[in-house]
Design an enzyme around this catalytic site. Structure first.
Site, PDB file in Angstrom:
ATOM      1  N   GLU A   1       0.863  -1.179   0.000  1.00 50.82           N
ATOM      2  CA  GLU A   1       0.000   0.000   0.000  1.00 50.82           C
ATOM      3  C   GLU A   1       0.902   1.232   0.000  1.00 50.82           C
ATOM      4  OE1 GLU A   1      -2.572  -0.133   3.377  1.00 50.82           O
ATOM      5  OE2 GLU A   1      -3.661  -1.890   2.655  1.00 50.82           O
ATOM      6  N   ASP A  59      -5.852   8.880  10.464  1.00 47.06           N
ATOM      7  CA  ASP A  59      -4.511   8.474  10.836  1.00 47.06           C
ATOM      8  C   ASP A  59      -4.038   9.130  12.121  1.00 47.06           C
ATOM      9  OD1 ASP A  59      -3.661   6.730   8.614  1.00 47.06           O
ATOM     10  OD2 ASP A  59      -4.070   8.512   7.410  1.00 47.06           O
TER      11      ASP A  59
END
Length: 258
Positions: free
Chosen positions: A46, A57
């Site tokens: 990824e 995040d």
């Protein structure tokens, strides 16, 4: 058959999916790390699309995005990283992961065309719910790009069919209720939910968020079809800023899962 599908069919074990932020800590180091990961043991990679406001995040990946942007990263350079990787590696699947704003700014149709041409295999767009993904999904399908959907411990049985609709490649199971790198996943808590999801789909299920150590990866590999490790690798990049340290970490994760 897509590269992602081939990878899952060819392995007789769960896949190791690694995450790095494109352009972190700088363009040269980032592409070197990207190119080295398959030999170290990564089955799928990824590649984060740097963005200024990564709401899902935690601090580790937020800071990685900031470092990349400060070093000059943008979507065009991210796609060039993919092209450079593909010049040497045509087998390992690459998935772009990030947020919809940079895709929208680039232009959805142009982005999908350019991503496919560069050698991207799939997309994880964290903040694009299925209800709003119609245009993206259609254009992605035309360009042979998998749309990888997110599931969480709070995904209900009623909600599941909508998430599965149009999903391809694999499903990304967010194993904690929180941001990346914030907590450790608990196998016993998520096991019943993942087993229930597996009765509704044949897509591989990758478990991510909260998996940090080789021991974590080995434990989660008993349940998932793939394990995603991101924040701990990004932390290594921040601390060591060299390819060797990252390769050693990826190798340890791969060996533990095998």
């Amino acid at each position: 058959m897509s590269r992602i599908e081939k990878t899952f069919k060819s392995l007789n074990r769960p896949a190791l999916i690694t995450f790095i932020m494109a352009g972190d800590p700088d363009a040269a180091t980032s592409i070197e790390i990207l190119k080295s990961m398959p030999e170290a043991g990564a089955d799928i990679i990824e590649l984060g699309m740097p963005f200024s406001d990564p709401m899902a995040d935690g601090p580790t990946i937020q800071l990685a995005g900031q470092r990349a942007l400060k070093a000059g990263a943008n979507m065009h350079r991210t796609l060039q990283m993919v092209r450079d990787f593909r010049a040497e590696n045509t087998q390992t699947p690459l998935v772009l992961m990030g947020y919809f704003n940079p895709v929208l700014q680039y232009g959805v149709e142009t982005f999908m065309n350019d991503a496919s041409e560069a050698g991207v295999d799939g997309l994880i767009i964290v903040d694009l719910p299925p209800e709003e993904a119609g245009e993206v999904q259609e254009i992605a399908k035309i360009n042979n790009l998998d749309i990888i959907r997110l599931l969480t411990p709070t995904t209900t049985e009623k909600r599941l069919p909508k998430i599965l609709e149009g999903a391809s490649g694999f499903l990304y199971y967010v194993s904690i209720t929180g941001v990346t790198g914030a907590a450790q996943a608990d196998l016993n808590k998520i096991k019943p939910h993942i087993e229930q999801i597996k009765t509704r789909t044949d897509l591989p299920i990758a478990i991510g968020f909260g998996i940090k150590t080789p021991q974590d990866a080995a434990q989660m590999a008993t349940l998932g079809d793939a394990i995603v490790v991101g924040s701990s690798i990004v932390s290594t990049i921040a601390e060591k800023q060299n390819t060797t340290a990252v390769c050693e970490q990826v190798s340890a994760l791969s060996k533990a899962m095998k």
